[in-house]
Design a protein around this motif. Structure first.
Motif, PDB file in Angstrom:
ATOM      1  N   ASP A   1       0.609  -1.493   0.134  1.00 43.49           N
ATOM      2  CA  ASP A   1      -0.049  -0.262   0.157  1.00 43.49           C
ATOM      3  C   ASP A   1       0.411   1.560  -0.249  1.00 43.49           C
ATOM      4  N   VAL A   2       1.641   1.114   0.733  1.00 43.44           N
ATOM      5  CA  VAL A   2       2.784   2.589   0.498  1.00 43.44           C
ATOM      6  C   VAL A   2       4.455   2.033   0.150  1.00 43.44           C
ATOM      7  N   PHE A   3       4.790   3.275  -1.004  1.00 48.79           N
ATOM      8  CA  PHE A   3       6.254   3.376  -1.340  1.00 48.79           C
ATOM      9  C   PHE A   3       7.077   4.153  -1.115  1.00 48.79           C
ATOM     10  N   SER A   4       7.835   4.050  -1.154  1.00 46.80           N
ATOM     11  CA  SER A   4       8.633   5.702  -0.950  1.00 46.80           C
ATOM     12  C   SER A   4       9.159   6.064  -2.523  1.00 46.80           C
ATOM     13  N   TYR A   5       9.507   6.828  -2.985  1.00 48.05           N
ATOM     14  CA  TYR A   5      10.075   7.520  -3.557  1.00 48.05           C
ATOM     15  C   TYR A   5      11.216   6.821  -4.196  1.00 48.05           C
ATOM     16  N   LYS A   6      12.642   6.848  -3.873  1.00 45.94           N
ATOM     17  CA  LYS A   6      13.142   5.561  -3.947  1.00 45.94           C
ATOM     18  C   LYS A   6      12.972   4.625  -4.640  1.00 45.94           C
TER      19      LYS A   6
ATOM     20  N   ASP B   1      12.371  13.460  -3.197  1.00 47.05           N
ATOM     21  CA  ASP B   1      13.123  11.992  -2.950  1.00 47.05           C
ATOM     22  C   ASP B   1      12.944  11.222  -2.110  1.00 47.05           C
ATOM     23  N   ASP B   2      12.602  12.492  -0.489  1.00 42.97           N
ATOM     24  CA  ASP B   2      12.250  11.478   0.330  1.00 42.97           C
ATOM     25  C   ASP B   2      10.289  11.320   0.766  1.00 42.97           C
TER      26      ASP B   2
ATOM     27  N   LYS C   1       8.615  11.837 -11.956  1.00 42.69           N
ATOM     28  CA  LYS C   1       8.532  12.425 -10.401  1.00 42.69           C
ATOM     29  C   LYS C   1       7.345  14.065 -11.623  1.00 42.69           C
ATOM     30  N   ARG C   2       7.064  13.701 -12.550  1.00 46.54           N
ATOM     31  CA  ARG C   2       6.214  14.068 -13.564  1.00 46.54           C
ATOM     32  C   ARG C   2       5.291  13.236 -13.147  1.00 46.54           C
TER      33      ARG C   2
ATOM     34  N   LYS D   1       0.216  11.485  -1.642  1.00 47.96           N
ATOM     35  CA  LYS D   1       1.384  11.423  -1.065  1.00 47.96           C
ATOM     36  C   LYS D   1       2.131  12.270   0.435  1.00 47.96           C
ATOM     37  N   ILE D   2       2.753  12.273   1.058  1.00 46.63           N
ATOM     38  CA  ILE D   2       2.737  11.718   1.543  1.00 46.63           C
ATOM     39  C   ILE D   2       4.284  12.294   2.221  1.00 46.63           C
ATOM     40  N   PRO D   3       4.588  14.082   2.313  1.00 46.68           N
ATOM     41  CA  PRO D   3       4.263  14.360   3.101  1.00 46.68           C
ATOM     42  C   PRO D   3       2.610  15.402   1.746  1.00 46.68           C
ATOM     43  N   LYS D   4       1.916  16.085   2.258  1.00 46.10           N
ATOM     44  CA  LYS D   4       0.727  16.688   0.832  1.00 46.10           C
ATOM     45  C   LYS D   4       1.905  17.809   0.336  1.00 46.10           C
TER      46      LYS D   4
END
Length: 760
Positions: free
Chosen positions: A607-612, A651-652, A626-627, A642-645
């Motif tokens: 359900d949740v994944f980081s950008y990296k 990147d984080d 990013k786009r 998106k976390i945070p909004k």
């Protein structure tokens, strides 16, 4: 009479005295003719043996009667003798060679009478009262002359007719009136001033006696002094009158009011001239009015009011303006020049306003349609205005290099997209025709081609073209305008799409025979794009899910099996997918790009994944990733959170699947970021156009030098200009020549640096 049969002729003569006193011989002949059936008949008629002789006092007595009758006519009193008797008397005098004396006596009597009557003009009266008296005297004189001529008709038709130097009795009456009445200075002056006063009053709007004016001008015309006495003074007064009025009215009235006033004045003068004056006066009179009211103020009127009339679309006033200027020398040319300047100003303003690029093409089309209507309706489809309008638009559209060509291509794309529901197919075709009118003015048609090709590719690949017929119609229009070479690549794109459909039908049959592909639930559709036809796309490597990778490899094997020796490259930037998604509020179908697909498929595993993590799993580049994440988490349809909004992706940041996603539609299109044109893409397209232009310049120079072997710089540049279809500066040609010299395609002459030689 003599004859073969023999005859007897009895002849007797007698003298008869007529009641006019003329003796004449009467000859009576009787004839008895005996004839035989075989003999011819002959008849001989002989003249009088003696001429009729007039009594000694006949001429004097007859003239006394005639003079008395003429005097009675001049006094408008009773004539004691019958007109038949007087007519016979004149006939007798003329037949006995007394006509010369008779003509002279008649002239003297008439002249004496006119001289006695001249005193009526010596009274101190002026203006209309004087004109009325002159008219009365003239009418009396005409009636008297007609009556006298009726009595002396034989004299007019015999003696006068035989003597060409003598005026007829009517002309004699005119000469006597002219020489004894209108030869007097005070009569001529008061007549002229009175007539001009009537004309001035007529022009001032007063009611005047037109019958009096018409009769007196007819009198002057009959007396052959109309042009010398009246016309030249009348035209001079007219010129002064309208010179003064024009100077006053042009400042008092608006231009359209001044034009109406001028048209009214011309019509009034035409009516006055036709009613009262000689026809020969009409042309110089109208020319005089037009000269003073229009020709003298043409530049002032054009500068003051033409732009206003065009902007306000005052069709009737523009038509009136053209009509009035058509009648003066170089009038329409002045109007055309001012019209062209106005068009250049307005069109250039639209083109150069970079803040209004979004509406530039529509504004130009509306302006062109409006001006075309004005030229056709108001300017009578005059060729000068048609060509002037074309030159003005061509000059204005090309003031801003390349941008109008790009925006016209974008405008076509907007109209051709399936989402455009504003117009029917017929209206769309009319719009394309209007666009082609604008397209003709563009110098950089290669810029249009580059952007049009890129947009066409998007419509074909995404399936968003409004109509295949409309696309082909536009292609046909471009081909007709620019030739087959211009549209060959565009036609190749349509051929690729057609062949791709056939190829996919064959692939599905092939796939059905592969056992290892039967358990894959994903369907694939591939379009084969020939590299030379389509825009250049940057290849981007990504990591595909196993099933998608397997489908892709299967198609590769199928294609290379059919077309050995070819290279097949998959363009991930052009891919798009339809994903079936499950949310708490119901199932949805998401229409997304390939990059969006790769990201969303990751959330099947969590359900949740980081950008990296997302970047490492998909292998997408940061800019594109990013786009794409922005479109999924920050757009209208937020299937991720998106976390945070925030709007920007860092990147984080972390992204969570939005299970509470709601939307009224079942199939939802999430904007495909990579299909949106960016500033960088525009710059890249423009740079490719410039690069292509350099190749074309090089090719033109080498082609010319290969044919001519040796040329001066001036002649070489001239021939290159003729071959190229886009605008080019002399410095560009010079740079390309230097480049070709460096690459040993040509060399400069050792003695003359402006002379070039081809190197084989």
């Amino acid at each position: 009479m003599s004859g073969d049969s023999g005859s007897l002729l009895n002849q007797s003569s007698s003298t008869d005295q007529s009641k006019n006193g003329v003796s004449r011989h009467v000859t009576q002949s009787s004839m008895m003719i005996g004839s035989k059936s075989s003999n011819a008949k002959k008849l001989t008629i002989k003249n009088f043996k003696a001429k009729p002789v007039l009594p000694e006092n006949y001429e004097r007595e007859t003239w006394r009667k005639l003079e008395e009758a003429v005097s009675a006519i001049h006094r408008s009193s009773f004539i004691r003798y019958s007109l038949e008797e007087l007519y016979k008397a004149v006939e007798n005098l003329c037949s006995h060679k007394i006509a010369k004396n008779l003509y002279s006596q008649l002239r003297d009597v008439c002249e004496q009478h006119i001289r006695k009557q001249v005193h009526v003009f010596d009274e101190n009266i002026d203006g209309e009262l004087f004109l009325r008296r002159l008219e009365q005297e003239w009418q009396d004189h005409c009636q008297q002359t007609i009556m006298i001529r009726c009595i002396f008709l034989v004299l007019d038709r015999t003696y006068v007719l035989q003597n060409s130097m003598l005026p007829s009795l009517w002309d004699l009456g005119l000469d006597l009136f002219r020489e004894n009445v209108l030869s007097r200075d005070h009569v001529r002056e008061r007549c002229l001033l009175g007539l001009l006063e009537l004309v001035v009053r007529e022009r001032s709007g007063d009611a005047v006696n037109r019958s009096l004016l018409r009769n007196l001008l007819s009198m002057l015309n009959d007396l052959q002094i109309y042009h010398s006495l009246f016309e030249k003074h009348f035209l001079k007064e007219t010129e002064q009158f309208y010179l003064t009025e024009g100077d006053v009215k042009k400042n008092q009235l608006e231009v359209y009011e001044y034009l109406i006033h001028t048209e009214k004045r011309i019509e009034e003068e035409r009516n006055l001239c036709i009613t009262c004056m000689d026809n020969s006066t009409l042309k110089p009179l109208i020319a005089c009015v037009e000269s003073q009211l229009i020709a003298r103020h043409t530049d002032f009127l054009l500068n003051k009011g033409l732009s206003y009339l065009i902007n306000e679309n005052r069709m009737s006033d523009l038509q009136r303006f053209y009509s009035l200027l058509s009648s003066i020398q170089d009038g329409t040319q002045s109007l055309c020049t001012c019209f062209t300047d106005h068009v250049k100003g307005v069109a250039s303003g639209i083109v150069m306003d970079s803040n209004a690029d979004a509406t530039m093409v529509q504004d130009l089309l509306d302006l062109k349609e409006k001006l075309d209507n004005i030229v056709n309706t108001c300017f009578d489809k005059d060729a000068k205005f048609i060509h002037g309008l074309q030159r003005a638009f061509e000059s204005s559209v090309n003031k801003r290099q390349n941008k109008p060509a790009e925006l016209i291509a974008k405008y076509v794309d907007q109209r051709m997209r399936s989402g455009n529901k504003e117009s029917s197919e017929a209206e769309l075709d009319r719009t394309l025709d209007r666009i082609m009118l604008l397209f003709r003015f563009i110098h950089g048609k290669d810029v249009f081609e580059a952007f049009y090709k890129k947009d066409l590719a998007k419509r074909l690949l995404v399936g968003k073209s409004a109509s295949v017929d409309a696309e082909k119609s536009m292609l046909s229009k471009l081909k007709q305008e620019c030739g087959g070479a211009f549209t060959s690549k565009l036609e190749g794109m349509f051929k690729d799409m057609f062949h791709s459909k056939e190829l996919m039908s064959q692939y599905r049959q092939y796939q059905s025979t592969k056992a290892d592909m039967q358990d894959i639930s994903v369907d694939i559709n591939v379009n084969i794009l020939t590299m030379g036809y389509w825009p250049t796309y940057t290849a981007m490597e990504v990591r595909l899910p196993v099933e998608m990778g397997k489908l892709q490899e299967c198609f590769r094997q199928f294609y290379l099996m059919k077309h050995s020796g070819r290279k097949l490259t998959f363009q991930s930037t052009l891919g798009h997918c339809v994903l079936k998604s499950k949310f708490k509020n119901g199932n949805k179908e998401l229409q997304v790009s390939l990059f969006q697909t790769l990201i969303l498929l990751l959330f099947n595993e969590g359900d949740v994944f980081s950008y990296k993590y997302i970047r490492d799993e998909t292998l997408c580049k940061d800019v594109e990733l990013k786009r794409t994440l922005q479109s999924l988490a920050c757009g209208k349809a937020r299937v991720l959170t998106k976390i945070p909004k925030g709007k920007d992706v860092g990147d984080d940041d972390k992204f969570e699947f939005n299970s509470d996603f709601k939307h009224k539609l079942i199939r939802i299109k999430i904007n495909q970021i990579q299909m949106k044109e960016t500033v960088e893409e525009n710059i890249d397209t423009t740079e490719r156009v410039f690069q292509d232009r350099q190749y074309q310049i090089d090719a033109a120079i080498v082609r010319t030098m290969k044919m001519r072997k040796s040329l001066s710089h001036q002649l070489l540049a001239s021939e290159v200009y003729d071959q190229l279809k886009f605008p080019i500066k002399p410095t560009d040609i010079k740079k390309r020549i230097e480049s070709l010299i460096e690459r040993d395609y040509m060399q400069r002459d050792k003695d003359n640096t402006n002379q070039y030689h081809y190197v084989a």
